[in-house]
Design a protein around this motif. Structure first.
Motif, short mmCIF file in Angstrom:
data_model
loop_
_atom_site.label_atom_id
_atom_site.label_comp_id
_atom_site.label_asym_id
_atom_site.label_seq_id
_atom_site.Cartn_x
_atom_site.Cartn_y
_atom_site.Cartn_z
N SER A 118 0.84 -1.20 0.00
CA SER A 118 0.00 0.00 0.00
C SER A 118 0.88 1.25 0.00
CB SER A 118 -0.93 0.01 1.21
OG SER A 118 -0.18 0.04 2.42
N ILE A 119 0.36 2.31 -0.58
CA ILE A 119 1.06 3.60 -0.65
C ILE A 119 0.17 4.65 -0.02
CG2 ILE A 119 2.06 5.36 -2.15
CD1 ILE A 119 2.54 3.13 -4.22
N GLU A 120 0.72 5.39 0.93
CA GLU A 120 -0.04 6.43 1.60
C GLU A 120 0.50 7.80 1.20
OE1 GLU A 120 -1.32 4.89 5.82
OE2 GLU A 120 0.78 4.40 5.45
N VAL A 121 -0.37 8.79 1.25
CA VAL A 121 0.01 10.16 0.89
C VAL A 121 0.14 10.97 2.16
CG1 VAL A 121 -0.61 12.18 -0.49
CG2 VAL A 121 -1.32 9.91 -1.24
N VAL A 122 1.22 11.74 2.29
CA VAL A 122 1.42 12.57 3.47
C VAL A 122 1.28 14.04 3.11
CG1 VAL A 122 2.84 10.97 4.79
CG2 VAL A 122 3.93 12.48 3.13
N SER A 123 0.83 14.83 4.05
CA SER A 123 0.75 16.27 3.87
C SER A 123 2.15 16.86 3.89
CB SER A 123 -0.08 16.89 4.99
OG SER A 123 0.61 16.79 6.23
N GLY A 124 2.25 18.12 3.48
CA GLY A 124 3.55 18.78 3.48
C GLY A 124 4.16 18.88 4.87
N ARG A 125 3.33 19.18 5.86
CA ARG A 125 3.86 19.31 7.23
C ARG A 125 4.24 17.96 7.83
NH1 ARG A 125 0.78 24.27 10.34
NH2 ARG A 125 1.66 25.93 9.04
N GLU A 126 3.52 16.91 7.45
CA GLU A 126 3.93 15.57 7.92
C GLU A 126 5.22 15.17 7.23
OE1 GLU A 126 3.92 11.78 9.80
OE2 GLU A 126 3.25 13.80 10.31
N GLU A 127 5.37 15.52 5.97
CA GLU A 127 6.63 15.29 5.27
C GLU A 127 7.76 16.01 6.00
OE1 GLU A 127 8.50 16.06 0.78
OE2 GLU A 127 6.36 16.41 1.16
N ALA A 128 7.51 17.25 6.42
CA ALA A 128 8.52 18.01 7.16
C ALA A 128 8.91 17.32 8.46
CB ALA A 128 7.99 19.42 7.44
N ARG A 129 7.92 16.79 9.18
CA ARG A 129 8.21 16.08 10.43
C ARG A 129 9.13 14.88 10.20
NH1 ARG A 129 6.73 11.75 13.59
NH2 ARG A 129 5.43 10.88 11.93
N LEU A 130 8.84 14.12 9.14
CA LEU A 130 9.64 12.94 8.85
C LEU A 130 11.04 13.31 8.38
CD1 LEU A 130 6.86 10.83 7.11
CD2 LEU A 130 7.90 10.37 9.35
N VAL A 131 11.17 14.39 7.63
CA VAL A 131 12.50 14.88 7.24
C VAL A 131 13.31 15.20 8.49
CG1 VAL A 131 13.74 16.81 6.19
CG2 VAL A 131 11.85 15.74 4.96
N TYR A 132 12.71 15.94 9.39
CA TYR A 132 13.42 16.33 10.61
C TYR A 132 13.80 15.11 11.44
CZ TYR A 132 14.75 18.67 14.89
OH TYR A 132 15.48 19.09 15.98
N LEU A 133 12.89 14.14 11.52
CA LEU A 133 13.16 12.92 12.29
C LEU A 133 14.37 12.19 11.73
CD1 LEU A 133 11.98 11.22 14.64
CD2 LEU A 133 10.65 9.97 12.93
N GLY A 134 14.44 12.08 10.40
CA GLY A 134 15.58 11.39 9.79
C GLY A 134 16.88 12.12 10.01
N VAL A 135 16.88 13.44 9.82
CA VAL A 135 18.09 14.24 9.97
C VAL A 135 18.57 14.24 11.42
CG1 VAL A 135 19.02 16.59 9.85
CG2 VAL A 135 17.64 15.69 7.96
N SER A 136 17.64 14.40 12.36
CA SER A 136 18.05 14.51 13.76
C SER A 136 18.54 13.19 14.33
CB SER A 136 16.89 15.04 14.62
OG SER A 136 15.75 14.21 14.49
N HIS A 137 18.09 12.06 13.79
CA HIS A 137 18.65 10.77 14.21
C HIS A 137 20.04 10.56 13.61
CE1 HIS A 137 14.75 9.32 15.82
NE2 HIS A 137 15.52 8.50 16.50
N ALA A 138 20.21 10.97 12.36
CA ALA A 138 21.50 10.75 11.71
C ALA A 138 22.57 11.68 12.26
CB ALA A 138 21.37 10.96 10.21
N GLN A 139 22.19 12.91 12.57
CA GLN A 139 23.13 13.90 13.10
C GLN A 139 22.47 14.59 14.29
OE1 GLN A 139 23.28 14.87 8.80
NE2 GLN A 139 25.15 15.98 9.37
N PRO A 140 22.54 13.96 15.47
CA PRO A 140 21.85 14.51 16.64
C PRO A 140 22.31 15.91 16.99
CG PRO A 140 22.60 12.26 17.05
CD PRO A 140 23.24 12.71 15.78
N PRO A 141 21.38 16.82 17.25
CA PRO A 141 21.78 18.17 17.65
C PRO A 141 22.30 18.18 19.08
CG PRO A 141 19.39 17.93 17.71
CD PRO A 141 19.93 16.66 17.15
N ARG A 142 23.02 19.22 19.41
CA ARG A 142 23.51 19.36 20.78
C ARG A 142 22.34 19.62 21.72
NH1 ARG A 142 27.59 21.77 17.68
NH2 ARG A 142 26.51 23.78 17.67
N ASN A 143 22.50 19.18 22.97
CA ASN A 143 21.41 19.26 23.95
C ASN A 143 20.86 20.68 24.07
OD1 ASN A 143 21.53 16.55 24.58
ND2 ASN A 143 22.93 16.83 26.31
N GLY A 144 19.55 20.78 23.93
CA GLY A 144 18.88 22.05 24.15
C GLY A 144 18.96 23.05 23.02
#
Length: 510
Positions: A118-144
């Protein structure tokens, strides 16, 4: 809500499980296959194909037949690679180009057949959330510290400010490398006048949220996606840094493009042949973002939305589902009666348990039913009259983090159909594969709401439900029912109303 009745994935993640994320972007389709090992993801395969969906879209939302065939061929190849991975370990998400289709099912139905999932469609803001999730796991930001993340796709651009693993601000703009190149440089010519026009109009899109972002601020900026990676390589190749992007480097890249005079003559170090036709639009978007938001330097991330999809799958399997938090936030925002929502949810889930096997419902279906039960009275904040319609509208048109468009639509339809008569067309907006399940969940929610109409706190002494394909038999305590003549009348009326879902309801008092 009570944690005792929380529903999790049918099969929790185990060490060694394989997962796959498919990202149907407007420029490229990507697939990442990873193994879950010792709580971490180990990527075992990556596939990327340049499909350029946005290139085949016209203004009325129709997709060129040749581009659709190109997309289906790609998905067929992806499907061959992941055919041995269980469907609950595969997530395929479509973004801006599919969002813009006039008739998305005309593409999605053959696309799902080609992929085998199955293929699901995401909104632009949900796409943004997933982009951030991927980037922040790969390159964790400094605390705070706050971080700006930007992703330039083929048809849209996402901008996010977040702290840790949590996005704080999310925006999605209808500008991307393919769309911007087509809009301003359709004839292939690169002139200074046209570039200034493009820069002005794209910058106006960023102005909508620029002051909010600048006031919030950030410590570092990261760029995701192939376009930003390509620009970083060009900057390094021309001697303007080591891959980081600065305003000075962007100015230099732009001047080199304008000196070429046309897209066909662009020759820049580090720029691949398949990226060349759309790089001008990408540079315009990034230059506009730098100027409008005041970005002084952007580093390039090695992750993108597809990695975010994988980490989101891990979170869902491990009980850290962002959809739970979103539903709770909506309940609080709209003043839902928590006790009544809990009663209806408990009863709905008790009914679900009794018919799950005969109706072949799964744990994901139970989650949707539970969320619908929690939100069924959300429309009361607007008015009691037609509150089910108000609630459905609020859910359908809200930014509900974690939900795909199909999930959100399904939730809205359940809230819409939990009372009163049903228009035959209410389920038509759903993909065909979800209609029967949604009708069955609607029947369960209607019965749960009905038996709790009086908002009584005491337990229902006997509540048994049997189901076959198109029939339901509800058994209640006769003595308890005799004490509630209004409920008895409601149940008799429901026998007629529920027929609109395609079910025959039998009430048995014992």
């Amino acid at each position: 809500m009570s944690p005792s009745r929380a529903i999790t994935a049918e099969t929790p993640l185990r060490d060694g499980d394989m997962l796959a994320a498919v990202d149907l972007g407007s420029n490229s389709f990507h697939m990442v296959v990873a193994r879950y090992t010792l709580g971490q993801l180990r990527v075992v395969d990556r596939i990327r194909e340049m499909v350029r969906m946005a290139e085949g879209l016209d203004r009325s939302g129709h997709l060129n037949a040749a581009v659709q065939e190109r997309a289906l061929d790609c998905l067929s190849r992806f499907g061959q690679r992941i055919r041995d991975i269980p469907p609950w370990r595969v997530r395929a998400l479509a973004t801006n180009s599919v969002r813009r289709l006039r008739e998305p099912q005309e593409f999605l139905v053959p696309a799902e057949i080609a992929l085998g999932h199955s293929i699901e469609v995401v909104s632009g803001r949900e796409e943004a959330r997933l982009v951030y999730l991927g980037v922040s796991h790969a390159q964790p930001p400094r605390n705070g510290e706050l971080r700006l993340v930007m992703d330039i796709g083929g048809g849209s651009t996402e901008c996010i400010i977040g702290r840790g693993l949590e996005p704080i601000e999310r925006e999605s703009l209808q500008v991307g490398c393919v769309a911007t190149t087509r809009r301003f440089f359709a004839n292939g010519k690169l002139t200074r006048k046209k570039w200034r026009q493009a820069l002005t109009e794209v910058a106006a899109e960023f102005q909508q949220f620029a002051s909010t972002y600048r006031d919030l601020g950030w410590e570092d900026a990261l760029g995701s996606s192939g376009t930003i990676k390509a620009i970083g390589k060009i900057c390094a190749g021309t001697g303007m840094g080591n891959g980081e992007i600065t305003p000075e480097a962007l100015w230099h890249v732009r001047e080199l493009m304008l000196a070429a005079g046309s897209i066909g003559k662009i020759q820049l170090p580090g720029l691949s042949e398949d990226r060349t036709p759309v790089i001008a639009g990408g540079v315009v978007v990034l230059e506009a973002a730098f100027a409008t938001l005041g970005i002084r330097q952007m580093d390039v991330s090695k992750a993108a939305m597809r990695e975010g999809i994988l980490y989101d799958m891990i979170g869902r399997a491990g009980g850290d589902d962002p959809r739970d938090s979103s539903v709770t936030a909506m309940m609080q925002r709209y003043g839902v009666d928590m006790a009544q929502a809990q009663r209806v949810e408990d009863t709905a889930m008790a009914l679900f348990d009794q018919v799950q096997r005969s109706w072949k419902l799964d744990a994901d279906d139970g989650q949707i039913l539970g969320w619908a039960a929690r939100l069924h009275e959300i429309g009361l904040v607007i008015a009691h009259s037609q509150y089910h319609l108000h609630g459905a509208y609020v859910i359908e048109h809200s930014d509900v983090s974690g939900f795909t468009q199909q999930e959100q639509q399904m939730l809205a339809i359940l809230v819409r159909s939990h009372r009163r008569s049903l228009p035959k067309s209410v389920f038509d907006a759903l993909p065909a594969r979800l209609r029967q399940t949604t009708r069955r969940l609607s029947a369960l929610l209607r019965l749960a709401v009905l038996v709790h109409r009086s908002h009584e706190g005491e337990a229902i002494p006997r509540l048994k439900l049997r189901a076959d394909k198109n029939a339901l038999r509800l058994e209640l305590s006769g003595r308890w029912l005799d004490e509630r003549p209004l409920l008895r009348a409601d149940l008799e009326g429901e026998q007629s109303d529920i027929a609109g879902l395609g079910f025959k309801l039998q009430i048995q008092a014992s």
